[in-house]
Write a protein that holds these residues in place. Structure first.
Motif, PDB file in Angstrom:
ATOM      1  N   ILE A  22       0.852  -1.188   0.000  1.00 26.05           N
ATOM      2  CA  ILE A  22       0.000   0.000   0.000  1.00 26.05           C
ATOM      3  C   ILE A  22       0.886   1.236   0.000  1.00 26.05           C
ATOM      4  O   ILE A  22       1.687   1.429   0.919  1.00 26.05           O
ATOM      5  N   TYR A  23       0.756   2.070  -1.028  1.00 26.55           N
ATOM      6  CA  TYR A  23       1.471   3.349  -1.076  1.00 26.55           C
ATOM      7  C   TYR A  23       0.511   4.440  -0.609  1.00 26.55           C
ATOM      8  O   TYR A  23      -0.594   4.569  -1.130  1.00 26.55           O
ATOM      9  N   SER A  24       0.934   5.231   0.363  1.00 21.40           N
ATOM     10  CA  SER A  24       0.130   6.347   0.855  1.00 21.40           C
ATOM     11  C   SER A  24       0.764   7.654   0.399  1.00 21.40           C
ATOM     12  O   SER A  24       1.951   7.904   0.649  1.00 21.40           O
ATOM     13  N   ILE A  25      -0.039   8.482  -0.263  1.00 20.56           N
ATOM     14  CA  ILE A  25       0.408   9.789  -0.755  1.00 20.56           C
ATOM     15  C   ILE A  25      -0.628  10.803  -0.292  1.00 20.56           C
ATOM     16  O   ILE A  25      -1.696  10.929  -0.889  1.00 20.56           O
ATOM     17  N   GLY A  26      -0.328  11.493   0.799  1.00 20.93           N
ATOM     18  CA  GLY A  26      -1.314  12.398   1.356  1.00 20.93           C
ATOM     19  C   GLY A  26      -2.553  11.632   1.771  1.00 20.93           C
ATOM     20  O   GLY A  26      -2.481  10.653   2.519  1.00 20.93           O
ATOM     21  N   GLU A  27      -3.719  12.026   1.251  1.00 25.76           N
ATOM     22  CA  GLU A  27      -4.962  11.348   1.604  1.00 25.76           C
ATOM     23  C   GLU A  27      -5.290  10.194   0.660  1.00 25.76           C
ATOM     24  O   GLU A  27      -6.356   9.582   0.763  1.00 25.76           O
ATOM     25  N   ALA A  34      -4.391  -5.058  -5.720  1.00 26.66           N
ATOM     26  CA  ALA A  34      -5.787  -4.950  -6.164  1.00 26.66           C
ATOM     27  C   ALA A  34      -5.949  -3.954  -7.313  1.00 26.66           C
ATOM     28  O   ALA A  34      -6.993  -3.906  -7.945  1.00 26.66           O
ATOM     29  N   TYR A  35      -4.875  -3.159  -7.574  1.00 25.07           N
ATOM     30  CA  TYR A  35      -4.918  -2.144  -8.623  1.00 25.07           C
ATOM     31  C   TYR A  35      -6.071  -1.170  -8.373  1.00 25.07           C
ATOM     32  O   TYR A  35      -6.927  -0.940  -9.220  1.00 25.07           O
ATOM     33  N   GLU A  36      -6.054  -0.582  -7.175  1.00 29.77           N
ATOM     34  CA  GLU A  36      -7.103   0.346  -6.781  1.00 29.77           C
ATOM     35  C   GLU A  36      -6.494   1.591  -6.144  1.00 29.77           C
ATOM     36  O   GLU A  36      -5.415   1.530  -5.549  1.00 29.77           O
ATOM     37  N   VAL A  37      -7.208   2.706  -6.262  1.00 30.33           N
ATOM     38  CA  VAL A  37      -6.835   3.955  -5.613  1.00 30.33           C
ATOM     39  C   VAL A  37      -7.984   4.349  -4.685  1.00 30.33           C
ATOM     40  O   VAL A  37      -9.154   4.340  -5.095  1.00 30.33           O
ATOM     41  N   TRP A  38      -7.642   4.692  -3.442  1.00 33.51           N
ATOM     42  CA  TRP A  38      -8.646   5.066  -2.450  1.00 33.51           C
ATOM     43  C   TRP A  38      -8.331   6.453  -1.898  1.00 33.51           C
ATOM     44  O   TRP A  38      -7.174   6.825  -1.741  1.00 33.51           O
ATOM     45  N   ARG A  39      -9.386   7.187  -1.627  1.00 33.43           N
ATOM     46  CA  ARG A  39      -9.276   8.484  -0.964  1.00 33.43           C
ATOM     47  C   ARG A  39     -10.275   8.485   0.183  1.00 33.43           C
ATOM     48  O   ARG A  39     -11.481   8.448  -0.045  1.00 33.43           O
ATOM     49  N   GLY A  40      -9.756   8.460   1.405  1.00 32.69           N
ATOM     50  CA  GLY A  40     -10.646   8.273   2.542  1.00 32.69           C
ATOM     51  C   GLY A  40     -11.245   6.886   2.484  1.00 32.69           C
ATOM     52  O   GLY A  40     -10.547   5.894   2.310  1.00 32.69           O
ATOM     53  N   ASP A  41     -12.581   6.821   2.579  1.00 31.27           N
ATOM     54  CA  ASP A  41     -13.275   5.535   2.515  1.00 31.27           C
ATOM     55  C   ASP A  41     -13.825   5.246   1.124  1.00 31.27           C
ATOM     56  O   ASP A  41     -14.513   4.238   0.932  1.00 31.27           O
ATOM     57  N   GLY A  42     -13.541   6.108   0.164  1.00 30.79           N
ATOM     58  CA  GLY A  42     -14.106   5.923  -1.171  1.00 30.79           C
ATOM     59  C   GLY A  42     -13.058   5.558  -2.208  1.00 30.79           C
ATOM     60  O   GLY A  42     -11.929   6.064  -2.173  1.00 30.79           O
ATOM     61  N   GLN A  43     -13.424   4.668  -3.097  1.00 23.78           N
ATOM     62  CA  GLN A  43     -12.523   4.281  -4.177  1.00 23.78           C
ATOM     63  C   GLN A  43     -12.574   5.321  -5.287  1.00 23.78           C
ATOM     64  O   GLN A  43     -13.642   5.822  -5.643  1.00 23.78           O
ATOM     65  N   VAL A  44     -11.413   5.670  -5.830  1.00 20.30           N
ATOM     66  CA  VAL A  44     -11.308   6.669  -6.889  1.00 20.30           C
ATOM     67  C   VAL A  44     -11.192   5.945  -8.230  1.00 20.30           C
ATOM     68  O   VAL A  44     -10.293   5.119  -8.402  1.00 20.30           O
ATOM     69  N   PRO A  45     -12.102   6.219  -9.179  1.00 19.69           N
ATOM     70  CA  PRO A  45     -12.000   5.553 -10.481  1.00 19.69           C
ATOM     71  C   PRO A  45     -10.755   6.019 -11.235  1.00 19.69           C
ATOM     72  O   PRO A  45     -10.428   7.209 -11.243  1.00 19.69           O
ATOM     73  N   VAL A  46     -10.056   5.083 -11.844  1.00 17.12           N
ATOM     74  CA  VAL A  46      -8.831   5.419 -12.575  1.00 17.12           C
ATOM     75  C   VAL A  46      -8.645   4.404 -13.692  1.00 17.12           C
ATOM     76  O   VAL A  46      -8.893   3.214 -13.507  1.00 17.12           O
ATOM     77  N   GLU A  47      -8.205   4.866 -14.853  1.00 15.02           N
ATOM     78  CA  GLU A  47      -7.932   3.971 -15.965  1.00 15.02           C
ATOM     79  C   GLU A  47      -6.723   3.097 -15.645  1.00 15.02           C
ATOM     80  O   GLU A  47      -5.749   3.563 -15.037  1.00 15.02           O
ATOM     81  N   PRO A  48      -6.746   1.821 -16.036  1.00 14.80           N
ATOM     82  CA  PRO A  48      -5.619   0.917 -15.731  1.00 14.80           C
ATOM     83  C   PRO A  48      -4.277   1.443 -16.228  1.00 14.80           C
ATOM     84  O   PRO A  48      -3.269   1.329 -15.526  1.00 14.80           O
TER      85      PRO A  48
END
Length: 292
Positions: A22-27, A34-48
């Motif tokens: 898990i890489y943490s960059i600010g929030e 899992a190839y996912e980006v999260w901000r707080g408790d919500g997943q952020v949509p991002v192109e692969p």
């Protein structure tokens, strides 16, 4: 395990374990398994492809990464324009609240490339079982070949090893090269490749196959299936029909039972009468396709 190695069916069904980083960059939190980006408790949509570029820059954050290295890693050496790279860099910056003026996360080193300069903390979670692992696209892609059907050339790929021959019949949107740019799709295909010899193809008029001037008949589309099976040396195969590819797979199995070992339908339908109802809904779909 090699992406397309030979294993038993029982082994293919057993969970595989990988250590998640898990890489943490600010929030923001970036999950490389899992190839996912999260901000707080919500997943952020991002192109692969955008996420692939972000992870590559994070992993090489102690150095300047050249454009050539990015093209090789993200685009697997395929020839793309400078604007494609610029748009992906812009998308990564936007994802993390950065831009080309601040360059607080990604710095442009003119004449050399790019460097990730944001503050990163790294943490590892416990090994997680997954079937299949959402791995990054394989470094070596299957070769795209072409089967001739009259004057039309149908693009196809063959990969995997095993006693079962499997033909994946796609829906109306497909591209055999782009499949491997999606980590989820690549992992899905790799799971078949562990116990089967797999053919994927683009129906005529779609993907990398030849363009056509009219809507092909179902008889012509059945010829596409037959041609790629012949080109791959498959006398009989299991057919996996996806979406409206299910109709084609069903028809092929009915007309060519001697060449159809099994029929599997995924997300298919018996009737398809109304998808887009209004001009506004269609325009919204076109806008979505252009942007995403």
């Amino acid at each position: 395990m090699a992406p397309f190695g030979r294993v038993s069916l029982d082994a293919a069904r057993r969970p595989r374990y990988s250590r998640r980083v898990i890489y943490s960059i600010g929030e923001y939190r970036i999950d490389d398994l899992a190839y996912e980006v999260w901000r707080g408790d919500g997943q952020v949509p991002v192109e692969p492809q955008v996420l692939e570029l972000l992870l590559f820059l994070i992993e090489r954050r102690s150095e300047v990464v050249s454009k050539e290295e990015i093209f090789e890693h993200v685009w697997k050496g395929r020839i793309v324009s400078e604007s494609a790279l610029s748009s992906r860099i812009k998308a990564v910056r936007k994802l993390l609240g950065d831009d080309g003026n601040r360059q607080g996360v990604i710095r442009t080193v003119y004449g050399r490339g790019f460097r990730f300069v944001g503050e990163v903390s790294v943490g590892a979670a416990e090994p997680q079982p997954s079937l299949p692992v959402m791995s990054k696209p394989p470094a070596t892609l299957p070769v795209t070949r072409y089967a001739a059907v009259g004057d039309v050339h149908v693009a196809y790929q063959v990969f995997g090893e095993g006693p079962l021959d499997l033909v994946i019949v796609p829906g109306f949107i497909s591209n055999v090269d782009n499949y491997w740019e999606s980590p989820a799709c690549a992992a899905w295909l790799e799971s078949f490749a562990e116990y089967a010899r797999v053919v994927v193809f683009d129906k005529r008029g779609t993907g990398l196959s030849d363009r056509v001037t009219r809507l092909p008949s179902m008889d012509e589309r059945m010829e596409d299936v037959r041609a790629v099976m012949d080109a791959a040396g498959m006398e009989s195969a299991a057919l996996l029909g996806i979406s409206e590819g299910g109709s084609l797979a069903s028809l092929f199995a009915a007309y060519h039972p001697e060449r159809s070992r099994a029929l599997v339908l995924y997300g298919s339908f018996a009737q398809f009468s109304s998808w887009i109802k209004t001009e506004e809904e269609f325009q919204a779909f076109v806008d979505y396709a252009r942007s995403d």
